[in-house]
Write an enzyme that holds these catalytic residues in place. Structure first.
Site, PDB file in Angstrom:
ATOM      1  N   GLU A  41       0.808  -1.146  -0.051  1.00  0.00           N
ATOM      2  CA  GLU A  41      -0.107   0.217   0.152  1.00  0.00           C
ATOM      3  C   GLU A  41       0.788   1.333   0.177  1.00  0.00           C
ATOM      4  O   GLU A  41       0.688   2.163   0.910  1.00  0.00           O
ATOM      5  CB  GLU A  41      -1.101  -0.128   1.240  1.00  0.00           C
ATOM      6  CG  GLU A  41      -2.014  -1.196   1.124  1.00  0.00           C
ATOM      7  CD  GLU A  41      -3.360  -1.351   2.104  1.00  0.00           C
ATOM      8  OE1 GLU A  41      -3.240  -0.278   2.778  1.00  0.00           O
ATOM      9  OE2 GLU A  41      -4.127  -1.975   1.711  1.00  0.00           O
ATOM     10  N   GLU A  94      -4.669  -8.903  -0.074  1.00  0.00           N
ATOM     11  CA  GLU A  94      -5.521  -8.818   0.942  1.00  0.00           C
ATOM     12  C   GLU A  94      -6.821  -8.523   0.655  1.00  0.00           C
ATOM     13  O   GLU A  94      -7.399  -7.557  -0.224  1.00  0.00           O
ATOM     14  CB  GLU A  94      -5.154  -7.294   1.536  1.00  0.00           C
ATOM     15  CG  GLU A  94      -3.739  -7.395   2.224  1.00  0.00           C
ATOM     16  CD  GLU A  94      -3.312  -6.148   3.114  1.00  0.00           C
ATOM     17  OE1 GLU A  94      -4.045  -5.212   3.646  1.00  0.00           O
ATOM     18  OE2 GLU A  94      -2.093  -5.931   3.039  1.00  0.00           O
TER      19      GLU A  94
HETATM   20  O1  AHR Z   1      -4.902  -6.253   6.999  1.00  0.00           O
HETATM   21  C1  AHR Z   1      -4.798  -4.943   7.770  1.00  0.00           C
HETATM   22  C2  AHR Z   1      -4.023  -3.940   7.076  1.00  0.00           C
HETATM   23  O2  AHR Z   1      -4.997  -3.538   5.994  1.00  0.00           O
HETATM   24  C3  AHR Z   1      -2.623  -4.044   6.334  1.00  0.00           C
HETATM   25  O3  AHR Z   1      -1.964  -3.722   7.360  1.00  0.00           O
HETATM   26  C4  AHR Z   1      -2.867  -2.944   5.413  1.00  0.00           C
HETATM   27  O4  AHR Z   1      -1.938  -3.313   4.188  1.00  0.00           O
HETATM   28  C5  AHR Z   1      -4.177  -2.747   4.910  1.00  0.00           C
HETATM   29  O5  AHR Z   1      -4.650  -1.618   5.093  1.00  0.00           O
END
Ligand code: AHR
Length: 539
Positions: free
Chosen positions: A208, A343
């Protein structure tokens, strides 16, 4: 939780076209809420699509809350049964999932992680400012992570620190991990207990980077990607000859809308025009199921409206993948670059009484349905989506496993991942379903969702989800291209949409055998309302 996360989440616009790869038509009204109406599912087993890469069933373990400490690592001196500090119960449970890869150490944590603090006999105690501001003992570092992977039989997906680290720091970490020659770093690795080079299968270059990973613009991140991709090398000689060498995954978009399509466009366009000196193999996509930001839906103690809202939101994954795939197709028609959904999952309000930075939530039957729908979406896009990592493996967000000291419970999501194991590396088979819709208030969702695949031995598998929380449905599946002799499977349901497995009642949501009738080339099975079913067909 830091401000860094109060951002893009709310930008996902609602009410999207649902493209499920199946024909879905309007439902006819039913005479009774419990009558099992029959719907037709046609499967053409003589045709095949893309391979459903086993990496779609990847996990994510961040140093966050009790995801690693307590969830995986208890330390060798713990009274909780462990092997070199890693919980035996959690390892045994994960082995049954045949976990292909684990992403580590973050997440946002990765861009503040300095690997040297997590190797050797003296570990520096640092802070975890992203996640609750707690101390980080660094007791679980590189060697412990690789040991954990060995114990569960998974491959490593490391994320290197692009935000607050340097290319040199990342390059030295990879040399430490992978060099076979007697460099000072390789000797240090041997002195720390591992003479042989480690295998790093996947490398994430940042996380991110548009937000918690450094607030970079696409062009700025691109310049970082080009530098890291050039200098962060894998020296493991065994991997040089391996077609499955270390694959590099670039930071990609965090949803849809112009900000994210621009991000994909910038990276993919640069990749198409790249020089010999840099490359990448995957582009990441992060997309959580969170209807609004900050997350406010409860993970337990909700009703059918919230059930429908969350499932409606989760189905947006299909359109978001399609949007980014279309941009990727423009620059990479041969689909060399994988879209890596590293994610995904449901993000709810923190459980009352917990540290909000620990992202602790319950996991209900709704999450099981949600997991099945997302896996089905990934399978339909398997030509481009070749890896995915649910967030997160233990105790955090949509977890497989919850622990409380010596206790452990398997969540409904865990059971879906276990039921779907046969789909790992199976070949997608086209399926067509005509099941209509179910409606909750002003929300309309598909009533049933299904995928089919043939495993490596040629056996046909069907996964069918009845989203409707109130109506059973009988699926009459016509199979072209094979004559079924027998069929068997499991179904997962529970009395309520928010039923959970607790430490006290761990078997509230567990799979049970399901009966399948065969007549000629047709199978018939009745799905309970709000259920996920997986069956195999012998021919
Ligand atoms: O999964 C939790 C968080 O969500 C991670 O650290 C981040 O990459 C995302 O925003």
């Amino acid at each position: 939780m830091t401000q860094t996360l109060a951002r893009h989440r709310g930008l996902v616009s609602p009410g999207r076209r649902l493209v499920l790869g199946l024909a879905l038509v309007a439902a006819v009204s039913l005479p009774s809420a419990t009558a099992a109406e029959s719907v037709a599912l046609s499967v053409d087993a003589s045709r095949s699509g893309a391979k459903i890469d086993r990496n779609l069933f990847g996990q994510f373990a961040e140093h966050l809350g009790q995801g690693v400490y307590e969830g995986v690592w208890v330390g060798p001196g713990s009274a909780i049964p462990n092997t070199r500090g890693i919980r035996n119960d959690v390892v045994a449970a994960l082995k049954a999932l045949e976990v292909p890869n684990v992403r580590w150490p973050g997440g946002c944590f990765a861009d503040e992680y300095h690997w040297r603090k997590g190797v050797g006999p003296q570990r520096a105690v640092t802070l975890n400012p992203n996640w609750g501001g707690v101390t980080e003992s660094n007791a679980f570092g590189t060697h412990e992570f690789m040991d954990f992977l060995d114990q569960i039989g998974a491959e490593a997906y490391l994320s290197v620190n692009v935000g607050s680290g340097t290319p040199q720091e990342a390059a030295e970490w990879l040399e430490y991990l992978t060099a076979a020659q007697p460099t000072t770093l390789a000797r240090e690795r041997a002195a720390n207990g591992h003479p042989a080079p480690y295998k790093i299968a996947y490398l994430g270059i940042g996380n991110e980077s548009w937000d918690c990973g450094g607030n970079m613009t696409p062009d700025y991140y691109l310049s970082q990607l080009q530098i890291y991709s050039r200098f962060v090398r894998n020296f493991n000689p065994a991997q040089e000859k391996d077609p499955h060498r270390m694959l590099k995954i670039a930071v990609g978009p965090g949803g849809d809308g112009p900000r994210w399509t621009e991000w994909t466009d910038v990276i993919m366009k640069a990749w198409q025009g790249r020089s010999w000196s840099w490359d990448m193999d995957g582009l990441s996509l992060h997309n959580y199921t969170v209807p609004k930001w900050p997350p406010s839906h409860k993970s337990v103690g909700f009703g059918e409206t919230e059930y429908a809202e969350i499932l409606k939101t989760t189905l947006e994954m299909d359109r978001i993948i399609a949007t980014h795939s279309a941009i990727m197709d423009k620059y990479d028609p041969q689909k060399k670059i994988a879209l890596v959904v590293d994610e995904w999952g449901a993000w709810y309000a923190p459980l009352p009484g917990t540290n909000p930075g620990f992202l602790a939530q319950q996991n209900s039957l709704r999450d099981a349905v949600l997991a099945a729908l997302n896996i089905n979406i990934f399978a339909r896009h398997a030509d481009r989506v070749r890896m995915a990592n649910i967030a997160q493996m233990v105790n955090v967000l949509q977890a497989m496993i919850l622990t409380d000291k010596e206790k452990m419970v398997l969540t409904p999501t865990y059971h879906v991942f276990r039921m779907y194991v046969p789909f790992q590396d199976a070949t997608f088979v086209p399926a067509r379903l005509d099941a209509g819709t179910y409606t909750q208030g002003d929300l309309t969702l598909p009533r049933v969702d299904a995928i089919a695949a043939r495993d490596k031995a040629g056996k046909l598998w069907l996964a069918v989800t009845n989203l409707d929380p109130g109506r059973p449905v009988t699926i009459e599946a016509t199979l072209a291209g094979l004559t079924p002799r027998s069929a068997a499977g499991e179904t997962l349901t529970a009395p309520r949409v928010d039923s959970v497995n607790s430490f006290e009642a761990p078997a509230t949501v567990v799979p049970k055998p399901i009966a399948v009738k065969i007549s000629g080339a047709t199978l018939a099975l009745t799905l309970e309302p709000r259920s996920v079913t997986v069956i195999s067909v012998e021919q």
